[in-house]
Design an enzyme around this catalytic site. Structure first.
Site, PDB file in Angstrom:
ATOM      1  N   GLU A   1     -12.063 -10.389  -4.573  1.00 37.40           N
ATOM      2  CA  GLU A   1     -10.634 -10.484  -4.246  1.00 37.40           C
ATOM      3  C   GLU A   1     -10.292 -11.788  -3.537  1.00 37.40           C
ATOM      4  O   GLU A   1      -9.173 -11.948  -3.047  1.00 37.40           O
ATOM      5  CB  GLU A   1     -10.198  -9.280  -3.407  1.00 37.40           C
ATOM      6  CG  GLU A   1     -11.071  -9.035  -2.187  1.00 37.40           C
ATOM      7  CD  GLU A   1     -10.780  -7.703  -1.512  1.00 37.40           C
ATOM      8  OE1 GLU A   1      -9.670  -7.166  -1.669  1.00 37.40           O
ATOM      9  OE2 GLU A   1     -11.678  -7.203  -0.812  1.00 37.40           O
TER      10      GLU A   1
ATOM     11  N   ASP B   1      -5.190  -8.560  -3.883  1.00 34.53           N
ATOM     12  CA  ASP B   1      -5.542  -9.617  -2.930  1.00 34.53           C
ATOM     13  C   ASP B   1      -5.965 -10.902  -3.636  1.00 34.53           C
ATOM     14  O   ASP B   1      -5.700 -12.002  -3.140  1.00 34.53           O
ATOM     15  CB  ASP B   1      -6.655  -9.142  -1.984  1.00 34.53           C
ATOM     16  CG  ASP B   1      -6.080  -8.333  -0.825  1.00 34.53           C
ATOM     17  OD1 ASP B   1      -4.862  -8.413  -0.595  1.00 34.53           O
ATOM     18  OD2 ASP B   1      -6.849  -7.627  -0.154  1.00 34.53           O
TER      19      ASP B   1
ATOM     20  N   HIS C   1       0.827  -1.208   0.000  1.00 40.22           N
ATOM     21  CA  HIS C   1       0.000   0.000   0.000  1.00 40.22           C
ATOM     22  C   HIS C   1       0.862   1.259   0.000  1.00 40.22           C
ATOM     23  O   HIS C   1       0.496   2.285  -0.561  1.00 40.22           O
ATOM     24  CB  HIS C   1      -0.946  -0.003   1.201  1.00 40.22           C
ATOM     25  CG  HIS C   1      -2.121  -0.899   0.984  1.00 40.22           C
ATOM     26  ND1 HIS C   1      -2.618  -1.723   1.955  1.00 40.22           N
ATOM     27  CD2 HIS C   1      -2.891  -1.107  -0.101  1.00 40.22           C
ATOM     28  CE1 HIS C   1      -3.637  -2.407   1.477  1.00 40.22           C
ATOM     29  NE2 HIS C   1      -3.832  -2.050   0.238  1.00 40.22           N
TER      30      HIS C   1
ATOM     31  N   CYS D   1      -9.960  -2.800  -9.766  1.00 37.32           N
ATOM     32  CA  CYS D   1      -9.396  -1.674  -9.021  1.00 37.32           C
ATOM     33  C   CYS D   1      -8.054  -2.039  -8.394  1.00 37.32           C
ATOM     34  O   CYS D   1      -7.558  -1.322  -7.533  1.00 37.32           O
ATOM     35  CB  CYS D   1     -10.369  -1.174  -7.959  1.00 37.32           C
ATOM     36  SG  CYS D   1     -10.887  -2.431  -6.785  1.00 37.32           S
TER      37      CYS D   1
END
Length: 591
Positions: A434, A458, A192, A505
């Site tokens: 995910e 993920d 992230h 996304c």
């Protein structure tokens, strides 16, 4: 003059920064060994830390004496004596001066030798005391570190930050005015932190081993985010070379920004929706400046993580409303809290899990904590009166989770209606796909929602059982693995059969190699860090869906991810030869 030297890591965010290194250490109690340039300052830091630690120990001793008597307080006498031992001071000072090592890790190494000696002793009493020594070590380090930490907001101008690790919140606090880039010892390209760096257009390198040992604050440095390289004490020729390359890269970015107002339409007339992933309302400016059509993923947990208290419904509403109004009439998809054991703290009560990524997180946490989930749903729905707002549920694993969430949303709508609040009654609901279970049951899930958005990061992790932040296994993380690609194809096909749109996304869709494949598999919408939108838009404008379907069909027959990458690389470079030159954007390397 100091010699030029280079440290390599993983390329995390493209761009070239030329500035001065600044070693950043958190306020947390850590003792990551690193090299210092000012040994005098480090020695003073150690002395001050010792004084504060002794004061703390003396106070603790007095409290124990009052409550339990002199005998029980004897341990503090032993620890105070040890801190006054000349060898403790001299041993630490030698490491600082002779090895140019930081104070905290120097002290830790000296005292760890003492603790290890006790632990190896045949005397049972001494063995037990080794734990006391180790406790003392961390208490002293806490005081040493208390004055070594500089808040991120106060970093010097033109700093290139060096750190063992940076949290996404740390990264988000970097501003364009002061921070030119960062390099860390830990982390992967899809962490992230790296994602936030790309969103903020800060050059970044992660996973650089021994960085903190080899470099120090104040050194001139060039950061090459595309090649994953930091060059310290660069010579005149290196500087000139990089200044020229920086000009070329900035010119390329300027050319891309000219596409801002153009639509992402393929050569054969197929329009593609390109939106952005963000986590803070301040990023809406970046969404607009890069020509994204709204927000496909708003990570709402950042409001939670950057607050010192549990955000109220009203606080959330004001933020969500501001984002919706700013981007209207384009859509904003709010992902409900993706909180878990890796992010939760005392705002929600203590939580410790052995494996938080597979634990009580995201929709599981929210359904169990309606006192936290319902205010967020109320805030999002109230914001829907001010723009095109959609709700997205993370980490869905089974149908019952969607059913339960829909029931809760229906209850919230009834409450809002009864209380006279305005909201969009047709506010769309979607899920992030995910997990492999969600992908494999997408036919059933598609009947309950308005859209799918594939979270490729993920989905890859869970399909391949690879933690992408674990450097020992991160090399196995590969979204081009055929197993992942088949799940993506399944989700696309099942979503379209049910008449709902399917997007992505995750970071995969910001990879130029992946775009022909994803278009060929039929995905309708892509959401990525804002800085990637112009390059992906340029690519889409040079593709045709018909060609993409053909290359996707070939890819889906291949069992080897490297062969898949090569096939896609040849395909995109044949269409856009300058991709290889444009800041090394297109790579055969795995993420």
């Amino acid at each position: 003059m100091n010699a030029e030297f280079r440290i390599s890591g993983l390329p995390a965010s493209p761009g070239i920064a030329i500035g001065r290194a600044f070693v950043y250490r958190k306020a947390a109690v850590t003792a990551v060994k690193y090299r210092v340039s000012d040994t005098g300052r480090e020695l003073e830091k150690f002395k001050a830390g010792l004084i504060r630690a002794k004061a703390e120990f003396s106070e603790l001793k007095q409290q124990i004496v009052l409550r339990m008597g002199e005998e029980a307080a004897a341990i503090w006498d032993a620890q105070l004596l040890m801190l006054d031992d000349p060898e403790t001071f001299e041993g630490t000072a030698r490491r600082i001066k002779e090895q140019r090592q930081d104070a905290a890790s120097s002290f830790k190494e000296v005292m760890e030798e003492v603790a290890q000696g006790m632990q190896n002793s045949s005397n049972a009493y001494l063995k037990e005391r080794s734990a006391d020594i180790r406790d003392m070590i961390w208490r002293v380090i806490k005081h040493i570190e208390a004055q070594s930490t500089l808040p991120m907001q106060e970093l010097p101008k033109d700093a290139i930050v060096l750190a063992h690790e940076l949290s996404p919140a740390d990264t988000a606090l970097m501003t364009h005015k002061k921070i030119l880039g960062f390099i860390t010892e830990s982390g992967g390209k899809t962490s992230h932190t790296a994602i936030v760096a790309r969103s903020l257009e800060i050059p970044a390198v992660v996973g650089a081993p021994d960085l903190m040992l080899k470099a120090a604050s104040g050194l001139p440095v060039i950061l090459d985010g595309a090649r994953g390289l930091a060059i310290f004490n660069p010579g005149p020729q290196t500087l000139e070379l990089y200044r020229e390359e920086q000009k070329v890269f900035l010119k390329h970015l300027a050319n891309l920004k000219r596409l801002r107002r153009q639509k992402a339409v393929t050569k054969d007339g197929h329009q593609v929706e390109l939106s952005a992933n963000i986590e803070m309302p301040e990023e809406t400016a970046s969404v607009l400046s890069h020509g994204a059509k709204g927000v496909g993923l708003y990570r709402t947990e950042f409001l939670f993580l950057t607050s010192d208290h549990l955000p109220t419904e009203e606080e959330q509403y004001q933020v969500y409303r501001r984002v919706a109004e700013k981007l209207s009439p384009d859509p904003v998809i709010f992902r409900t809290f993706d909180l878990g054991g890796d992010k939760l703290d005392n705002k929600t009560g203590p939580l410790s899990e052995a494996n938080p990524f597979m634990g009580w997180r995201a929709i599981r946490f929210c359904l169990d904590r309606p006192e936290i989930f319902k205010p967020q749903l109320r805030a999002i729905l109230r914001a829907s009166a001010h723009g095109q707002v959609k709700i997205m549920l993370p980490m869905i694993c089974c149908l019952s989770e969607v059913i339960s969430a829909k029931q809760m949303i229906a209850e919230v709508k009834d409450e809002l209606k009864a209380q006279g609040h305005k909201f969009d009654p047709g506010c769309q609901l979607g899920i992030m796909v995910e997990t492999p279970s969600a992908a494999l049951t997408s036919r059933q899930l598609a009947r309950e929602v308005d859209f799918f958005s594939i979270g490729s990061n993920d989905l890859t992790q869970y399909t391949l059982a690879v933690d992408r932040s674990n450097q020992k296994v991160a090399g196995l993380y590969d979204p081009f693995n055929p197993a992942v690609l088949r799940l993506i194809r399944e989700v696309s096909e099942q979503g379209h059969r049910a008449g709902i749109w399917v997007g992505m996304c995750g970071e995969m869709c910001a990879d130029p190699l992946a775009m022909p494949l994803l278009l060929g598999l039929g995905l309708d919408e892509f959401s990525m860090n804002p800085a990637s939108v112009p390059e992906i838009k340029r690519m889409i404008m040079n593709l045709s869906v018909d060609e993409c379907r053909k290359v996707a069909a070939r890819v889906m027959e291949e069992p080897d991810p490297m062969v898949i990458r090569r096939l896609l690389f040849d395909f995109v470079v044949n269409i856009l030869p300058d991709l290889k030159l444009a800041g090394q954007i297109c790579s055969l390397e795995r993420n």
